[in-house]
Design a protein around this motif. Structure first.
Motif, PDB file in Angstrom:
ATOM      1  N   LEU A 288       0.910  -1.095   0.024  1.00  0.00           N
ATOM      2  CA  LEU A 288      -0.041  -0.021  -0.085  1.00  0.00           C
ATOM      3  C   LEU A 288       0.802   1.319   0.227  1.00  0.00           C
ATOM      4  O   LEU A 288       0.164   2.252  -0.247  1.00  0.00           O
ATOM      5  CB  LEU A 288      -1.143   0.033   1.209  1.00  0.00           C
ATOM      6  N   ALA A 289       2.137   1.188   0.468  1.00  0.00           N
ATOM      7  CA  ALA A 289       3.140   2.210   0.373  1.00  0.00           C
ATOM      8  C   ALA A 289       3.853   2.397  -0.881  1.00  0.00           C
ATOM      9  O   ALA A 289       4.476   3.350  -1.161  1.00  0.00           O
ATOM     10  CB  ALA A 289       3.701   1.936   1.649  1.00  0.00           C
ATOM     11  N   ALA A 290       4.096   1.137  -1.440  1.00  0.00           N
ATOM     12  CA  ALA A 290       5.074   1.068  -2.732  1.00  0.00           C
ATOM     13  C   ALA A 290       4.661  -0.046  -3.469  1.00  0.00           C
ATOM     14  O   ALA A 290       4.945  -1.184  -2.935  1.00  0.00           O
ATOM     15  CB  ALA A 290       6.185   1.530  -2.588  1.00  0.00           C
ATOM     16  N   ASN A 291       4.338  -0.137  -4.529  1.00  0.00           N
ATOM     17  CA  ASN A 291       4.024  -1.576  -5.368  1.00  0.00           C
ATOM     18  C   ASN A 291       4.456  -1.412  -7.005  1.00  0.00           C
ATOM     19  O   ASN A 291       3.586  -1.858  -7.683  1.00  0.00           O
ATOM     20  CB  ASN A 291       2.376  -1.564  -5.363  1.00  0.00           C
ATOM     21  N   PRO A 292       6.019  -1.609  -6.704  1.00  0.00           N
ATOM     22  CA  PRO A 292       6.445  -1.634  -8.072  1.00  0.00           C
ATOM     23  C   PRO A 292       6.189  -3.241  -8.445  1.00  0.00           C
ATOM     24  O   PRO A 292       6.583  -4.140  -7.775  1.00  0.00           O
ATOM     25  CB  PRO A 292       7.956  -1.712  -7.780  1.00  0.00           C
ATOM     26  N   MET A 293       5.546  -3.494  -9.604  1.00  0.00           N
ATOM     27  CA  MET A 293       5.118  -4.510 -10.055  1.00  0.00           C
ATOM     28  C   MET A 293       6.240  -5.561 -10.249  1.00  0.00           C
ATOM     29  O   MET A 293       7.534  -5.008 -10.645  1.00  0.00           O
ATOM     30  CB  MET A 293       4.441  -4.608 -11.265  1.00  0.00           C
ATOM     31  N   MET A 294       6.203  -6.991 -10.255  1.00  0.00           N
ATOM     32  CA  MET A 294       7.174  -7.628 -10.361  1.00  0.00           C
ATOM     33  C   MET A 294       8.442  -7.703  -9.204  1.00  0.00           C
ATOM     34  O   MET A 294       9.408  -8.223  -9.272  1.00  0.00           O
ATOM     35  CB  MET A 294       7.762  -7.691 -11.713  1.00  0.00           C
ATOM     36  N   ALA A 295       8.451  -6.790  -8.226  1.00  0.00           N
ATOM     37  CA  ALA A 295       9.192  -6.348  -7.418  1.00  0.00           C
ATOM     38  C   ALA A 295       8.637  -6.495  -6.055  1.00  0.00           C
ATOM     39  O   ALA A 295       9.309  -6.837  -4.767  1.00  0.00           O
ATOM     40  CB  ALA A 295      10.061  -5.083  -7.611  1.00  0.00           C
ATOM     41  N   ALA A 296       7.366  -6.023  -5.775  1.00  0.00           N
ATOM     42  CA  ALA A 296       6.737  -5.844  -4.465  1.00  0.00           C
ATOM     43  C   ALA A 296       6.839  -7.186  -3.657  1.00  0.00           C
ATOM     44  O   ALA A 296       6.815  -7.068  -2.261  1.00  0.00           O
ATOM     45  CB  ALA A 296       5.255  -5.318  -4.489  1.00  0.00           C
ATOM     46  N   GLY A 297       6.464  -8.298  -4.191  1.00  0.00           N
ATOM     47  CA  GLY A 297       6.802  -9.507  -3.444  1.00  0.00           C
ATOM     48  C   GLY A 297       8.015  -9.602  -2.908  1.00  0.00           C
ATOM     49  O   GLY A 297       8.405 -10.200  -1.710  1.00  0.00           O
ATOM     50  N   LEU A 298       9.315  -9.687  -3.889  1.00  0.00           N
ATOM     51  CA  LEU A 298      10.660  -9.765  -3.518  1.00  0.00           C
ATOM     52  C   LEU A 298      10.708  -9.016  -2.509  1.00  0.00           C
ATOM     53  O   LEU A 298      11.557  -9.043  -1.414  1.00  0.00           O
ATOM     54  CB  LEU A 298      11.474  -9.528  -4.602  1.00  0.00           C
ATOM     55  N   ILE A 299      10.345  -7.473  -2.347  1.00  0.00           N
ATOM     56  CA  ILE A 299      10.661  -6.596  -1.410  1.00  0.00           C
ATOM     57  C   ILE A 299      10.142  -7.276  -0.022  1.00  0.00           C
ATOM     58  O   ILE A 299      10.816  -6.877   0.940  1.00  0.00           O
ATOM     59  CB  ILE A 299      10.087  -5.280  -1.750  1.00  0.00           C
ATOM     60  N   ARG A 300       8.982  -7.797   0.144  1.00  0.00           N
ATOM     61  CA  ARG A 300       8.453  -8.263   1.207  1.00  0.00           C
ATOM     62  C   ARG A 300       9.588  -9.393   2.013  1.00  0.00           C
ATOM     63  O   ARG A 300       9.882  -9.379   3.100  1.00  0.00           O
ATOM     64  CB  ARG A 300       7.289  -9.062   1.126  1.00  0.00           C
ATOM     65  N   LEU A 301      10.291 -10.124   1.124  1.00  0.00           N
ATOM     66  CA  LEU A 301      11.229 -11.196   1.482  1.00  0.00           C
ATOM     67  C   LEU A 301      12.453 -10.158   1.835  1.00  0.00           C
ATOM     68  O   LEU A 301      12.981 -10.589   2.920  1.00  0.00           O
ATOM     69  CB  LEU A 301      11.652 -11.966   0.355  1.00  0.00           C
ATOM     70  N   GLY A 302      12.703  -9.259   1.279  1.00  0.00           N
ATOM     71  CA  GLY A 302      13.930  -8.218   1.582  1.00  0.00           C
ATOM     72  C   GLY A 302      13.781  -7.708   2.803  1.00  0.00           C
ATOM     73  O   GLY A 302      14.616  -7.450   3.828  1.00  0.00           O
TER      74      GLY A 302
END
Lengths: 188, 351
Positions: free
Chosen positions: B301-315
């Motif tokens: 909800l704060a940043a949603n770069p497609m194809m990266a937002a999931g990887l960012i959760r892991l990061g």
């Protein structure tokens, strides 16, 4: 939709559906195909390095960019050296002449082609660059084009220059002697 | 099984439009930073895997253009998924498990700004029944939110509270795009974009990317004092047919969480990839998180770069384990409409 061609017979195959096996649709004619027009539009921006390249082209200059590690010059630049993964920042002005490395003769007409067949589509190693660029060869019978042949860029008239790679209409023989094949071996 | 850890993470400062850069210029600094954080250069990477989408780029084989950023010469061992980078991370994790590599570089990126994102994402629908309706991604999500409200599982006030909490948390996230103090009453007074979703219930449209370095066993221990070990990771898929699903549930998320071993210990922090506010409620019901802090980064909800937002959760979870602020965390990534595909990983630090 009138702008969409009919499916060619024989290229698409939908196996017959035995509707009698499904009581709810027994006797209903099976749908064999549907047309679903789709359109999505994009507004591209080229990025920093391609912008530098395109702006220079509008000034009738061909600018490559140098790898900070290997010293190789790439054109058109994409912003990153493809060999080491680091940004390219040094611009290098290239010549308006080059050398044909490989080519093919196009004998078959196709939609959207820009010149009459037969024509020659070639890879040109621009003087000062370390990577070849695609271009058309004109001003010489296709049968006479050869690897190592020297060519020069033919530009659109100055008042038609724009930030476009189409500023270079094609390449034509420069009249210089062919280069030694060994000097272009690395670029084949 | 080999011990595999996230040892490094980097991301862009996400924004609505990065018209100044192309994709390779966007992701190259992030890839370089992720490697430099652990003192690796391109020759130290055993496997490279990326996640991106041609539908975002509007170009076939678009990922090839960004490979320049990894310096793939001499030829490298490389792969790509047409998915979020979280799934690229999964492939890299498998690759390391096979013994074919000890380290991996994983990255995901997306520039959503060239196209009309909700319309582009409508192309995830099947081409025969839903696709021709051109149902955009916000409208599809609204169907799910409506199902949540009608079932009595969620209220619009609770959705607004999730929006406000996420954007407030994002104030501490220098990479976030939408952050600040928002008033729940003010949110509820707004018109709907796609009933019952208000603007605040939706993720921002973002350009951005992220990169992660994975390492196995002693290599991980050598690169970082406290590796974020991947103790479990699993991904599952629900039906593509929206009409065949109970949209108020995500059984694939529950199954992935179970297989990843989420309930095997206390969860300090969880990063859930919930692009829409109501989806966080669905995921909280499917993934047993107990009292964990959820989405301290602000989430999608704060940043949603497609194809990266999931990887960012892991990061984001890995970062908190590496720096010692959390011992055990859960990271979740989603793909498709209405939480159709879900990946869950459990990350732990030593001691």
């Amino acid at each position: 939709m009138s702008e969409i061609a009919e499916l060619p017979e024989g290229l698409w195959y939908q196996p017959d559906v035995d509707t009698s096996q499904i009581p709810a649709i027994a006797g209903v004619e099976a749908v064999r195909s549907i047309r679903v027009p789709a359109r999505v539009e994009y507004l591209y921006t080229p990025g920093r390095a391609p912008t530098r390249f395109l702006r220079a082209l509008a000034e009738k200059r061909i600018m490559g960019e140098r790898c900070p590690v290997t010293g190789k010059v790439y054109v058109p630049p994409r912003g990153v050296s493809p060999v080491v993964g680091l940004p390219t920042e040094e611009q290098v002005e290239l010549g308006h002449r080059g050398t044909v490395t490989t080519f093919c003769v196009v004998d078959i007409a196709f939609t959207g082609q820009v010149t009459e067949t037969p024509f020659v589509s070639a890879l040109v190693l621009i003087d000062g660059a370390d990577i070849t660029l695609h271009g058309l060869i004109q001003g010489i019978p296709p049968a006479d084009v050869r690897p190592g042949m020297r060519v020069e860029a033919v530009w659109v008239p100055d008042d038609e220059l724009s930030t476009s790679f189409e500023n270079i209409r094609w390449w034509r023989p420069s009249g210089e002697p062919d280069v030694d094949p060994d000097t272009i071996r690395e670029y084949l | 099984m080999r011990d595999v850890a996230i040892v490094s993470f980097a991301q862009t400062v996400h924004s609505r439009r990065r018209q100044d850069v192309n994709e390779v210029e966007l992701i190259q600094p992030v890839i370089q930073e992720a490697k430099e954080r652990v003192g690796l250069d391109r020759h130290d990477i055993g496997f490279t895997c990326s996640g991106s989408s041609d539908y975002l780029a509007g170009q076939a084989f678009s990922f090839v253009m960004t490979l320049d950023a990894v310096g793939p010469w001499p030829p490298i061992s490389e792969s790509h998924v047409e998915m979020d980078g979280a799934w690229a991370l999964y492939e890299a994790w498998v690759k390391i498990q096979t013994g074919a590599a000890d380290t991996a570089l994983v990255y995901g990126y997306g520039k959503s700004s060239p196209g009309d994102l909700p319309r582009v994402l409508s192309r995830q629908l099947d081409p025969y029944y839903f696709g021709p309706l051109w149902l955009d991604s916000v409208s599809v999500a609204a169907l799910q939110a409506r199902a949540m409200i009608d079932s009595g599982k969620l209220t619009q006030r609770q959705m607004a509270e999730t929006a406000a909490r996420s954007r407030a948390a994002a104030k501490a996230n220098p990479f976030a795009q939408v952050k600040g103090d928002f008033d729940v009453e003010a949110i509820l007074a707004e018109d709907c974009l796609a009933d019952p979703l208000r603007r605040h219930d939706c993720p921002p449209v973002s350009d951005g990317g992220a990169a992660v370095v994975l390492a196995a066993d002693d290599t991980a221990r050598r690169l970082v004092e406290r590796p974020a070990w991947i103790r479990g990771i699993d991904h599952r898929v629900d039906s593509h047919n929206l009409g065949a699903r109970d949209l108020t549930r995500a059984p694939s998320a529950a199954l992935a969480a179970h297989e990843a071993g989420v309930s095997g210990g206390k969860v300090d922090v969880a990063e859930l990839h919930a692009p829409f506010t109501h989806q966080e409620a669905i995921l909280r019901a499917e993934i047993p998180l107990d009292g964990a802090e959820v989405n301290p980064s602000g989430g999608a909800l704060a940043a949603n770069p497609m194809m990266a937002a999931g990887l960012i959760r892991l990061g984001e979870v890995a970062r908190r384990i590496i720096d010692g602020s959390a011992d055990r965390g859960v990271a979740h990534a989603t793909a498709g409409h209405c939480l159709q595909q879900n990946l869950v990983a459990v990350l732990e630090g030593d001691g």
